[in-house]
Write a protein that holds these residues in place. Structure first.
Motif, mmCIF file in Angstrom:
data_model
loop_
_atom_site.group_PDB
_atom_site.id
_atom_site.type_symbol
_atom_site.label_atom_id
_atom_site.label_comp_id
_atom_site.label_asym_id
_atom_site.label_seq_id
_atom_site.Cartn_x
_atom_site.Cartn_y
_atom_site.Cartn_z
ATOM 1 N N ARG A 1 -10.770 23.760 5.930
ATOM 2 C CA ARG A 1 -10.794 24.272 4.698
ATOM 3 C C ARG A 1 -10.177 25.956 4.673
ATOM 4 N NH1 ARG A 1 -15.702 23.584 0.705
ATOM 5 N NH2 ARG A 1 -15.127 21.379 1.267
ATOM 6 N N LEU A 2 -10.554 26.666 5.813
ATOM 7 C CA LEU A 2 -10.131 27.876 5.936
ATOM 8 C C LEU A 2 -8.868 28.127 6.901
ATOM 9 C CD1 LEU A 2 -13.882 29.532 5.817
ATOM 10 C CD2 LEU A 2 -12.171 29.188 3.962
ATOM 11 N N GLU A 3 -8.092 27.083 7.091
ATOM 12 C CA GLU A 3 -7.123 27.168 7.948
ATOM 13 C C GLU A 3 -6.264 28.478 7.721
ATOM 14 O OE1 GLU A 3 -4.322 26.945 10.589
ATOM 15 O OE2 GLU A 3 -5.655 25.285 10.737
ATOM 16 N N SER A 4 -5.649 29.149 8.646
ATOM 17 C CA SER A 4 -5.107 30.519 8.668
ATOM 18 C C SER A 4 -3.560 30.102 8.445
ATOM 19 C CB SER A 4 -5.428 31.342 9.497
ATOM 20 O OG SER A 4 -4.932 30.740 10.959
ATOM 21 N N ALA A 5 -2.942 29.205 9.158
ATOM 22 C CA ALA A 5 -1.660 28.906 9.235
ATOM 23 C C ALA A 5 -1.115 28.425 7.790
ATOM 24 C CB ALA A 5 -1.355 27.945 10.095
ATOM 25 N N LYS A 6 -0.297 29.091 7.113
ATOM 26 C CA LYS A 6 0.377 28.742 5.978
ATOM 27 C C LYS A 6 0.687 27.482 5.704
ATOM 28 C CE LYS A 6 3.884 30.078 2.300
ATOM 29 N NZ LYS A 6 4.755 30.848 1.829
ATOM 30 N N SER A 7 1.661 26.912 6.602
ATOM 31 C CA SER A 7 2.327 25.652 6.691
ATOM 32 C C SER A 7 1.020 24.283 6.606
ATOM 33 C CB SER A 7 3.024 25.307 7.778
ATOM 34 O OG SER A 7 2.291 25.259 8.868
ATOM 35 N N LYS A 8 0.084 24.773 7.415
ATOM 36 C CA LYS A 8 -1.102 23.642 7.584
ATOM 37 C C LYS A 8 -2.123 23.818 6.054
ATOM 38 C CE LYS A 8 -1.774 23.281 12.537
ATOM 39 N NZ LYS A 8 -2.571 23.556 13.526
ATOM 40 N N ARG A 9 -2.117 25.116 5.611
ATOM 41 C CA ARG A 9 -2.828 24.932 4.318
ATOM 42 C C ARG A 9 -2.198 24.469 3.185
ATOM 43 N NH1 ARG A 9 -2.988 30.734 5.353
ATOM 44 N NH2 ARG A 9 -1.671 30.985 3.496
ATOM 45 N N GLU A 10 -0.971 24.425 3.299
ATOM 46 C CA GLU A 10 0.061 23.829 2.233
ATOM 47 C C GLU A 10 -0.020 22.275 2.370
ATOM 48 O OE1 GLU A 10 4.024 25.360 2.808
ATOM 49 O OE2 GLU A 10 3.640 26.984 1.554
ATOM 50 N N LYS A 11 -0.046 21.865 3.778
ATOM 51 C CA LYS A 11 -0.303 20.378 4.012
ATOM 52 C C LYS A 11 -1.488 19.914 3.424
ATOM 53 C CE LYS A 11 0.238 16.731 7.327
ATOM 54 N NZ LYS A 11 0.442 16.521 8.812
ATOM 55 N N ARG A 12 -2.770 20.608 3.440
ATOM 56 C CA ARG A 12 -3.889 20.325 3.180
ATOM 57 C C ARG A 12 -4.108 20.298 1.609
ATOM 58 N NH1 ARG A 12 -8.979 22.069 1.616
ATOM 59 N NH2 ARG A 12 -10.878 20.777 2.743
ATOM 60 N N GLU A 13 -3.145 21.125 0.999
ATOM 61 C CA GLU A 13 -3.330 21.324 -0.428
ATOM 62 C C GLU A 13 -2.828 19.946 -0.914
ATOM 63 O OE1 GLU A 13 -0.619 24.065 -2.602
ATOM 64 O OE2 GLU A 13 -2.535 25.036 -3.132
ATOM 65 N N LYS A 14 -1.473 19.703 -0.392
ATOM 66 C CA LYS A 14 -0.834 18.328 -0.807
ATOM 67 C C LYS A 14 -1.909 17.205 -0.814
ATOM 68 C CE LYS A 14 3.883 19.712 0.496
ATOM 69 N NZ LYS A 14 4.985 19.655 1.173
ATOM 70 N N ASN A 15 -2.690 17.124 0.409
ATOM 71 C CA ASN A 15 -3.546 15.764 0.365
ATOM 72 C C ASN A 15 -4.771 15.953 -0.514
ATOM 73 O OD1 ASN A 15 -2.225 15.072 2.919
ATOM 74 N ND2 ASN A 15 -3.666 16.063 4.325
ATOM 75 N N LEU A 16 -5.196 17.299 -0.871
ATOM 76 C CA LEU A 16 -5.863 17.378 -2.125
ATOM 77 C C LEU A 16 -5.542 16.931 -3.110
ATOM 78 C CD1 LEU A 16 -7.688 20.801 -1.046
ATOM 79 C CD2 LEU A 16 -8.816 18.572 -0.952
ATOM 80 N N TYR A 17 -4.242 17.185 -3.603
ATOM 81 C CA TYR A 17 -3.617 16.659 -4.594
ATOM 82 C C TYR A 17 -3.353 15.247 -5.008
ATOM 83 C CZ TYR A 17 -2.730 21.355 -7.273
ATOM 84 O OH TYR A 17 -2.938 22.386 -7.793
ATOM 85 N N ASP A 18 -3.171 14.792 -3.998
ATOM 86 C CA ASP A 18 -3.143 13.310 -3.725
ATOM 87 C C ASP A 18 -4.319 12.678 -4.309
ATOM 88 O OD1 ASP A 18 -0.627 13.231 -2.863
ATOM 89 O OD2 ASP A 18 -0.982 12.408 -1.009
ATOM 90 N N LEU A 19 -5.315 13.130 -3.635
ATOM 91 C CA LEU A 19 -6.778 12.735 -3.934
ATOM 92 C C LEU A 19 -7.118 13.097 -5.365
ATOM 93 C CD1 LEU A 19 -9.251 10.901 -3.381
ATOM 94 C CD2 LEU A 19 -10.026 13.164 -1.809
ATOM 95 N N ALA A 20 -6.947 14.088 -5.542
ATOM 96 C CA ALA A 20 -7.107 14.785 -7.007
ATOM 97 C C ALA A 20 -6.563 13.715 -8.121
ATOM 98 C CB ALA A 20 -6.830 16.193 -7.330
ATOM 99 N N PHE A 21 -5.216 13.463 -7.960
ATOM 100 C CA PHE A 21 -4.485 12.389 -8.979
ATOM 101 C C PHE A 21 -5.225 11.359 -8.957
ATOM 102 C CE2 PHE A 21 -1.767 9.030 -9.675
ATOM 103 C CZ PHE A 21 -1.230 9.329 -10.889
ATOM 104 N N GLN A 22 -5.737 10.660 -8.016
ATOM 105 C CA GLN A 22 -6.548 9.128 -7.896
ATOM 106 C C GLN A 22 -7.576 9.531 -8.700
ATOM 107 O OE1 GLN A 22 -4.064 7.618 -6.863
ATOM 108 N NE2 GLN A 22 -4.756 6.448 -4.929
ATOM 109 N N VAL A 23 -8.558 10.645 -8.408
ATOM 110 C CA VAL A 23 -9.768 10.791 -8.983
ATOM 111 C C VAL A 23 -9.489 10.937 -10.298
ATOM 112 C CG1 VAL A 23 -11.797 12.447 -9.229
ATOM 113 C CG2 VAL A 23 -11.033 11.753 -7.090
#
Length: 483
Positions: free
Chosen positions: A110-132
């Motif tokens: 959750r506290l990843e410092s690398a921007k590219s990885k933070r963006e990838k995590r955010e995409k995963n969260l939005y995937d799941l947020a849409f499902q929910v």
């Protein structure tokens, strides 16, 4: 409900994900799919099956943990024009449900410092947020939402311990916090479907004007535009657009650009002619010592490690090709190894490689950083070969350097990939007649032959040998031209 049965304005998680990445391609895929949808190749099939394997293991683990005989897989709900199909849905005794979104990628904190990885995590969260979001609209009471990923630090022992290889993260609070934003973005996506994405250049995706939408909708656009200028700011783009400039060729010499940006513009306006720095090339080739060993590996990186000591997505080296030139002017001698899938291929590979290369002479590869990294991994897995591997890496030479460093420039060569360089330097030699034309396809086909079984395995092994051998023979021929 199959894709062809969905109403034209139905929005799925896949659609929503594409909308977030590029609203224009989202619209194009819906109304002109032939412009963007391509057949799934061997590597694409491999990636899909990797995802299925991780999902299957996750489902079995959850079933064991909660003592249930079966979980709902690909359970589907709809609400108006929204559709959600869940990787895993767990029904609880109190009538609530838990939703699991399975990603065959490594866990990102959750506290990843690398921007590219933070963006990838955010995409995963939005995937799941849409499902929910869709689940709750349909009437389901969602009590928990989990992201299931791979633990990148997991090291396999003799057997795969799936409970250690998978990482379960409760992100219920985070995806609930995205509810309002998801709601707004769903409305925006529906608006794009109904009204189109617009004709302006605002909000471009990473492809900029090379986006498939512009290729389709505005084919008259210049091949190279101001949006292709390296690191150009929105302010400078706006300034040039106010002057009516779009094509790079029309950028005035007085434009407010950095030196690097202006150099790019000048190169586009006046492409340099073919240039060969004979002395520069000779200088770097003088470092080589005979015998010369032209080396190429083929590897595959399964999501779940198949062999002892390996982590998720680490590369398994299953094949090598070596062409050895003993002395100047001598004919190359070919050595090769290709695993048939019996056990860990890498021990036998190292044994054969040491016999083929020995302890003397330069080792030549194309983009040597990859081979060096693989050698370091092999040294970690098989410490008894550490001394040989250290020697191997110390003798590595990158044959791509003359092209990457601009010592050999030919406008007919697009980039410095060996597949682009070869037909220009060695006319008549290319990869067109091979059944396997790229490393990604080679790794996917070997994996599917070995771990899933195919009827034409023997023929495929022959094709793999031909492909890998072509890579090292190509290096021999390119070296002869440079020399």
């Amino acid at each position: 409900m199959s894709p062809e049965q969905l109403p034209e304005t139905t929005l799925t998680k896949t659609d929503f994900k594409l909308f977030l990445e590029c609203p224009r391609e989202f619209w194009l895929k819906r109304y002109h799919p032939e412009q963007i949808v391509t057949p799934i190749d061997a590597h694409g099939r491999y990636l899909i099956r990797q995802g299925y394997e991780v999902e299957r293991e996750a489902r079995a683990l959850i079933a064991r943990e909660f003592s249930v005989d079966a979980l709902e897989s690909q359970y589907t709900v709809t609400f108006e024009n929204l559709l959600a199909r869940f990787d895993i849905l767990r029904m609880n005794d109190d009538g609530t449900v838990a939703i699991y979104e399975v990603k065959s990628s490594k866990h990102i904190p959750r506290l990843e410092s690398a921007k590219s990885k933070r963006e990838k995590r955010e995409k995963n969260l939005y995937d799941l947020a849409f499902q929910v979001h869709v689940a709750r609209l349909s009437g389901l009471v969602v009590s928990e939402a989990f992201l299931v990923t791979l633990d990148g630090d997991y090291v396999r022992g003799e057997d795969l311990e799936i409970e250690k290889a998978l990482h379960f993260e409760d992100v219920t609070e985070e995806v609930t916090g995205l509810h309002r934003d998801v709601q707004l973005k769903v409305s925006e996506a529906m608006s794009v479907l109904q009204n189109g994405p617009g004709d302006g250049f605002e909000g471009l995706c990473k492809a900029k004007l090379k986006c498939a939408y512009f290729v389709f909708a505005q084919p008259e656009l210049p091949e190279t535009t101001i949006f292709d200028i390296p690191r150009i700011s929105d302010k400078r783009i706006e300034s040039l657009r106010r002057q009516g400039v779009l094509a790079v060729e029309d950028v005035p010499g007085s434009a407010d650009l950095t030196g690097t940006q202006m150099a790019f513009v000048e190169k586009c306006k006046n492409p340099p002619p073919r240039m060969v720095d004979i002395h520069g090339i000779s200088a770097i080739l003088s470092e080589l010592e005979y015998p010369l060993h032209f080396l190429d590996y083929e590897t595959v990186n399964p999501a779940l490690p198949k062999f002892r000591g390996m982590r998720p997505y680490e590369q398994v080296t299953f094949q090598y090709s070596v062409h050895v030139v003993e002395s100047e002017g001598s004919e190359p001698i070919h050595y090769e190894y290709l695993s048939d899938g019996t056990g860990d291929p890498q021990s036998d590979l190292l044994k054969g490689l040491r016999e083929a290369i020995g302890d003397a002479g330069s080792v030549i590869s194309w983009n040597k950083s990859f081979e060096i990294k693989q050698n370091e991994l092999l040294g970690r897995l098989f410490p008894e070969y550490a001394e040989f591997i250290d020697s191997l890496n110390a003798r590595m030479f990158d044959l791509a350097d003359p092209f990457r460093l601009g010592l050999y420039f030919d406008p007919a060569i697009c980039g410095w990939s060996i597949k682009n360089v070869l037909p220009v330097l060695v006319p008549g030699m290319n990869y067109d007649d091979l059944d396997i034309g790229g490393g990604a396809a080679a790794s996917a086909l070997w994996y599917m032959d070995v771990f899933e079984g195919t009827e034409d395995k023997q023929e495929r092994m022959k094709q793999l040998r031909e492909y890998c051998s072509q890579d090292t023979l190509a290096m021999v021929k390119i070296f002869e031209v440079l020399r």
